[in-house]
Scaffold this motif. Structure first.
Motif, PDB file in Angstrom:
ATOM      1  N   ASN A 148       1.146  -1.548  -0.227  1.00 10.71           N
ATOM      2  CA  ASN A 148       0.292  -0.032   0.021  1.00 10.71           C
ATOM      3  C   ASN A 148       0.393   1.230  -0.284  1.00 10.71           C
ATOM      4  O   ASN A 148       0.436   2.105   0.495  1.00 10.71           O
ATOM      5  N   TYR A 149       1.950   0.938  -0.768  1.00  9.14           N
ATOM      6  CA  TYR A 149       3.007   2.240  -0.569  1.00  9.14           C
ATOM      7  C   TYR A 149       2.405   3.447  -1.832  1.00  9.14           C
ATOM      8  O   TYR A 149       1.911   3.043  -2.798  1.00  9.14           O
ATOM      9  N   ALA A 150       2.125   4.648  -0.838  1.00  7.69           N
ATOM     10  CA  ALA A 150       1.485   5.723  -1.445  1.00  7.69           C
ATOM     11  C   ALA A 150       2.648   6.946  -2.324  1.00  7.69           C
ATOM     12  O   ALA A 150       1.955   8.356  -2.522  1.00  7.69           O
ATOM     13  N   GLY A 151       3.977   6.581  -2.196  1.00 11.77           N
ATOM     14  CA  GLY A 151       4.951   7.484  -2.602  1.00 11.77           C
ATOM     15  C   GLY A 151       5.564   7.444  -3.558  1.00 11.77           C
ATOM     16  O   GLY A 151       5.672   6.544  -5.168  1.00 11.77           O
ATOM     17  N   TRP A 152       6.590   8.189  -4.418  1.00 10.99           N
ATOM     18  CA  TRP A 152       7.398   8.122  -5.374  1.00 10.99           C
ATOM     19  C   TRP A 152       7.588   6.686  -5.864  1.00 10.99           C
ATOM     20  O   TRP A 152       8.520   6.494  -4.667  1.00 10.99           O
ATOM     21  N   VAL A 153       8.014   6.602  -7.172  1.00 14.93           N
ATOM     22  CA  VAL A 153       8.927   5.400  -7.496  1.00 14.93           C
ATOM     23  C   VAL A 153       9.794   6.631  -8.632  1.00 14.93           C
ATOM     24  O   VAL A 153       9.187   6.362  -9.622  1.00 14.93           O
ATOM     25  N   THR A 154      11.155   6.301  -8.602  1.00 13.39           N
ATOM     26  CA  THR A 154      11.504   6.555  -9.431  1.00 13.39           C
ATOM     27  C   THR A 154      12.877   5.808 -10.061  1.00 13.39           C
ATOM     28  O   THR A 154      13.004   5.015  -9.648  1.00 13.39           O
ATOM     29  N   VAL A 155      12.812   6.181 -11.650  1.00 10.02           N
ATOM     30  CA  VAL A 155      13.409   5.456 -12.347  1.00 10.02           C
ATOM     31  C   VAL A 155      14.659   6.168 -12.883  1.00 10.02           C
ATOM     32  O   VAL A 155      15.316   7.688 -13.160  1.00 10.02           O
ATOM     33  N   GLU A 156      16.017   5.295 -12.178  1.00  7.83           N
ATOM     34  CA  GLU A 156      17.287   5.795 -12.319  1.00  7.83           C
ATOM     35  C   GLU A 156      18.211   6.087 -12.859  1.00  7.83           C
ATOM     36  O   GLU A 156      18.737   5.180 -13.599  1.00  7.83           O
ATOM     37  N   LEU A 157      17.878   6.653 -14.003  1.00 11.38           N
ATOM     38  CA  LEU A 157      18.725   6.967 -15.203  1.00 11.38           C
ATOM     39  C   LEU A 157      19.666   7.609 -15.688  1.00 11.38           C
ATOM     40  O   LEU A 157      20.207   7.973 -17.052  1.00 11.38           O
ATOM     41  N   TYR A 158      20.343   7.812 -14.559  1.00  9.15           N
ATOM     42  CA  TYR A 158      21.730   8.678 -15.221  1.00  9.15           C
ATOM     43  C   TYR A 158      23.027   8.002 -15.889  1.00  9.15           C
ATOM     44  O   TYR A 158      23.449   8.956 -16.255  1.00  9.15           O
ATOM     45  N   PRO A 159      23.380   6.850 -16.553  1.00 10.06           N
ATOM     46  CA  PRO A 159      24.230   6.802 -16.852  1.00 10.06           C
ATOM     47  C   PRO A 159      23.643   7.101 -18.776  1.00 10.06           C
ATOM     48  O   PRO A 159      24.824   6.713 -19.658  1.00 10.06           O
ATOM     49  N   PHE A 160      22.328   7.701 -18.977  1.00  6.05           N
ATOM     50  CA  PHE A 160      21.770   7.371 -20.247  1.00  6.05           C
ATOM     51  C   PHE A 160      21.855   8.619 -20.631  1.00  6.05           C
ATOM     52  O   PHE A 160      20.987   9.623 -20.699  1.00  6.05           O
ATOM     53  N   VAL A 161      23.051   9.709 -20.546  1.00  4.06           N
ATOM     54  CA  VAL A 161      23.149  10.846 -20.447  1.00  4.06           C
ATOM     55  C   VAL A 161      23.009  11.608 -22.068  1.00  4.06           C
ATOM     56  O   VAL A 161      23.273  12.550 -22.069  1.00  4.06           O
ATOM     57  N   ASP A 162      23.229  10.802 -22.930  1.00  6.82           N
ATOM     58  CA  ASP A 162      23.982  10.710 -24.640  1.00  6.82           C
ATOM     59  C   ASP A 162      21.814  11.132 -25.214  1.00  6.82           C
ATOM     60  O   ASP A 162      21.906  11.627 -26.266  1.00  6.82           O
ATOM     61  N   ASP A 163      20.715  10.419 -24.370  1.00  7.86           N
ATOM     62  CA  ASP A 163      20.448  10.657 -25.086  1.00  7.86           C
ATOM     63  C   ASP A 163      19.060   9.603 -23.620  1.00  7.86           C
ATOM     64  O   ASP A 163      18.357   8.283 -23.704  1.00  7.86           O
ATOM     65  N   PRO A 164      18.821  10.999 -23.000  1.00  5.74           N
ATOM     66  CA  PRO A 164      17.951  10.073 -21.587  1.00  5.74           C
ATOM     67  C   PRO A 164      16.642  10.385 -21.523  1.00  5.74           C
ATOM     68  O   PRO A 164      16.279   9.956 -21.064  1.00  5.74           O
ATOM     69  N   ASP A 165      15.603  11.663 -22.900  1.00  4.30           N
ATOM     70  CA  ASP A 165      14.462  10.735 -23.208  1.00  4.30           C
ATOM     71  C   ASP A 165      13.862  10.292 -23.683  1.00  4.30           C
ATOM     72  O   ASP A 165      12.965   8.905 -23.738  1.00  4.30           O
ATOM     73  N   ALA A 166      14.389   9.497 -24.275  1.00  7.70           N
ATOM     74  CA  ALA A 166      14.423   8.177 -25.370  1.00  7.70           C
ATOM     75  C   ALA A 166      15.073   7.101 -23.765  1.00  7.70           C
ATOM     76  O   ALA A 166      13.284   6.080 -23.898  1.00  7.70           O
TER      77      ALA A 166
END
Length: 182
Positions: A148-166
């Motif tokens: 029943n967690y209701a907080g944020w879950v974030t995806v950690e994508l810091y290695p993808f600096v060349d195309d972070p949007d994709a």
């Protein structure tokens, strides 16, 4: 630095900050001595977190002092403060052979935030876009839903600096497909 981050978090209305779980143990320093040093350094930071009303989350990480959840529990037992909590990083747990789906319910009462990234089957600590590695996200998201967690879950994508949007789109698409079946 961490005290300033806690103050800024209060000013911005952020729900918490996350910090490193101690550094790597180097030289002839023992685990016990390193833990004592880390606790001593954290005490004034935790006192500052209490004054600011902003929780300080510890994120276990492979290769650092606190790698595993039992080590986090050892650390947290040395503080009597509601301002110390856990940032549960699913990829980090997988790296140290602590299956996220098994540990999510066990650590739920401590967890105030979740990070998601995928990790290869080798369990080497190298962040991948969810879906590109071996973590069973269906099982992990089912376990998370059961808390029943209701907080944020974030995806950690810091290695993808060349195309972070994709990378972000691929992660979102993969996780949304799985979440729709949970």
């Amino acid at each position: 630095h961490t005290k300033a981050a806690l103050t800024l978090a209060r000013q911005l209305g952020a729900p918490h900050i996350t910090t490193e779980p101690g550094g790597p143990i180097e030289g002839d320093l023992t685990y016990a001595a390193a833990m004592d040093r880390f606790v001593a350094e954290l005490r004034p930071v935790v006192a500052h977190a209490e004054r600011e009303g902003v929780p300080l989350l510890i994120e276990p990480e492979p290769g650092l002092l606190i790698e595993r959840f039992d080590q986090y529990l050892e650390l947290i037992a040395r503080f009597d403060s509601p301002m110390v909590g856990l940032n549960f990083d699913m990829g980090h747990a997988y790296c140290v052979a602590e299956e996220p789906a098994e540990w999510i319910p066990r650590m739920a009462k401590h967890t105030r935030h979740y990070h998601i990234e995928d990790i290869a089957a080798t369990r080497v600590h190298a962040h991948l876009v969810p879906g590109d590695g071996a973590i069973d996200f269906a099982a992990a998201l089912r376990a998370l839903a059961g808390t029943n967690y209701a907080g944020w879950v974030t995806v950690e994508l810091y290695p993808f600096v060349d195309d972070p949007d994709a990378a972000g789109r691929r992660a979102r698409d993969h996780l949304e497909r799985i979440a729709a079946t949970v």
